[in-house]
Scaffold this active site. Sequence first.
Site, PDB file in Angstrom:
ATOM      1  N   LYS A 146       0.838  -1.217   0.000  1.00 25.89           N
ATOM      2  CA  LYS A 146       0.000   0.000   0.000  1.00 25.89           C
ATOM      3  C   LYS A 146       0.872   1.265   0.000  1.00 25.89           C
ATOM      4  O   LYS A 146       0.611   2.205  -0.738  1.00 25.89           O
ATOM      5  CB  LYS A 146      -0.936   0.030   1.227  1.00 25.89           C
ATOM      6  CG  LYS A 146      -1.884  -1.160   1.307  1.00 25.89           C
ATOM      7  CD  LYS A 146      -2.882  -1.017   2.448  1.00 25.89           C
ATOM      8  CE  LYS A 146      -2.266  -1.004   3.832  1.00 25.89           C
ATOM      9  NZ  LYS A 146      -1.657  -2.277   4.274  1.00 25.89           N
TER      10      LYS A 146
ATOM     11  N   ARG B 159     -10.133   0.709   9.005  1.00 24.46           N
ATOM     12  CA  ARG B 159      -9.504  -0.555   9.369  1.00 24.46           C
ATOM     13  C   ARG B 159     -10.500  -1.527   9.996  1.00 24.46           C
ATOM     14  O   ARG B 159     -10.160  -2.668  10.270  1.00 24.46           O
ATOM     15  CB  ARG B 159      -8.443  -0.196  10.376  1.00 24.46           C
ATOM     16  CG  ARG B 159      -7.206  -0.979  10.535  1.00 24.46           C
ATOM     17  CD  ARG B 159      -6.231  -1.002   9.456  1.00 24.46           C
ATOM     18  NE  ARG B 159      -4.912  -1.337   9.920  1.00 24.46           N
ATOM     19  CZ  ARG B 159      -3.795  -0.768   9.461  1.00 24.46           C
ATOM     20  NH1 ARG B 159      -3.853   0.166   8.570  1.00 24.46           N
ATOM     21  NH2 ARG B 159      -2.638  -1.174   9.899  1.00 24.46           N
TER      22      ARG B 159
ATOM     23  N   ARG C   3      11.735  -5.149   5.242  1.00 25.54           N
ATOM     24  CA  ARG C   3      11.463  -3.729   4.955  1.00 25.54           C
ATOM     25  C   ARG C   3      12.368  -2.805   5.762  1.00 25.54           C
ATOM     26  O   ARG C   3      12.606  -3.010   6.946  1.00 25.54           O
ATOM     27  CB  ARG C   3       9.991  -3.447   5.294  1.00 25.54           C
ATOM     28  CG  ARG C   3       9.621  -1.986   5.207  1.00 25.54           C
ATOM     29  CD  ARG C   3       8.164  -1.794   4.978  1.00 25.54           C
ATOM     30  NE  ARG C   3       7.321  -2.224   6.092  1.00 25.54           N
ATOM     31  CZ  ARG C   3       5.997  -2.172   6.051  1.00 25.54           C
ATOM     32  NH1 ARG C   3       5.383  -1.754   4.963  1.00 25.54           N
ATOM     33  NH2 ARG C   3       5.290  -2.557   7.090  1.00 25.54           N
TER      34      ARG C   3
ATOM     35  N   ARG D 181      10.878  -0.710  11.170  1.00 25.19           N
ATOM     36  CA  ARG D 181       9.750  -0.369  12.046  1.00 25.19           C
ATOM     37  C   ARG D 181       9.695  -1.337  13.220  1.00 25.19           C
ATOM     38  O   ARG D 181       9.889  -2.526  13.047  1.00 25.19           O
ATOM     39  CB  ARG D 181       8.445  -0.447  11.251  1.00 25.19           C
ATOM     40  CG  ARG D 181       8.007   0.889  10.709  1.00 25.19           C
ATOM     41  CD  ARG D 181       6.849   0.750   9.750  1.00 25.19           C
ATOM     42  NE  ARG D 181       5.729  -0.046  10.258  1.00 25.19           N
ATOM     43  CZ  ARG D 181       4.597  -0.228   9.583  1.00 25.19           C
ATOM     44  NH1 ARG D 181       4.442   0.294   8.387  1.00 25.19           N
ATOM     45  NH2 ARG D 181       3.626  -0.947  10.092  1.00 25.19           N
TER      46      ARG D 181
ATOM     47  N   ARG E 138      -0.897  -8.404  13.596  1.00 20.96           N
ATOM     48  CA  ARG E 138      -1.458  -7.497  12.577  1.00 20.96           C
ATOM     49  C   ARG E 138      -2.306  -8.268  11.563  1.00 20.96           C
ATOM     50  O   ARG E 138      -3.339  -7.791  11.115  1.00 20.96           O
ATOM     51  CB  ARG E 138      -0.325  -6.726  11.885  1.00 20.96           C
ATOM     52  CG  ARG E 138       0.188  -5.580  12.740  1.00 20.96           C
ATOM     53  CD  ARG E 138       1.637  -5.249  12.461  1.00 20.96           C
ATOM     54  NE  ARG E 138       1.869  -4.619  11.189  1.00 20.96           N
ATOM     55  CZ  ARG E 138       3.045  -4.619  10.548  1.00 20.96           C
ATOM     56  NH1 ARG E 138       4.083  -5.222  11.080  1.00 20.96           N
ATOM     57  NH2 ARG E 138       3.177  -3.996   9.406  1.00 20.96           N
TER      58      ARG E 138
END
Length: 219
Positions: free
Chosen positions: A13, A88, A127, A160, A171
């Site tokens: 995203k 969400r 990431r 992160r 998540r």
Amino acid sequence: MNILLIGAPGTGKGTMSELLVKNYGLVHIATGDILRQSIKEGTEVGKKAQSYIEKGLLVPDEVIHDIIVERLKKDDVQKGFLMDGYPRNLEQAKDFDKILEEVGTDIDLVVLMELDEAILADRITGRRICKDCGQIYHVVNKPSKVEGQCDNCGGELYTRKDDTLASLKTRLDEYHHATMPIIEFYQNKGLLKHVNAALGKDEVYAAIVKLMEESNDQH
Ligand code: ADP
């Protein structure tokens, strides 16, 4: 044009948002980015959100509600917005309808980015993000030229805090339980379109652009 991007963590995203913002001048509204910035600045919102984010849990709806209302007050949203990571859950989606009515605008397109979960873990744990400009990298798929350093601005790259396997599991659970019901919500409104997020970056982008053009033709 007002667009929502929906997808599990790691579906891309943020990467698609970068491209759409650059090429279409849309205003990027990423609740995750706003929350992380608030934590960095030590604001009240940041204090409320921190423990939830680090565990991978959803931040309470009232905190998110205030963030969205504040953000939509700014004039730049008239250029069209790209919502990334909001709504969400069903409560947020219903609340968002009310907020949009008050602001006098509407959603044109909801894009669901679909990806096999085995690929997600790899994307998430690899990431890296620039702490200064927010550019996203991946240690294997999109490494920076100099390890740990941003190609754009030389900023330091960081991982992160919630990009761990344990947090990803939470998540993903949140995504299944809380976020998936909004898929049906937007499907019933005739706004939902699917994109295969396993394709390469350029192909996923092209698929989204095509959906935007189709949606434009209908309006
Ligand atoms: P990802 O999609 O990779 O999980 P985000 O940056 O969108 O990344 O979100 C990171 C975290 O921020 C979420 O796990 C959650 O704790 C919080 N968050 C972001 N957006 C929302 C939202 N709309 N409602 C509740 N919590 C949110």
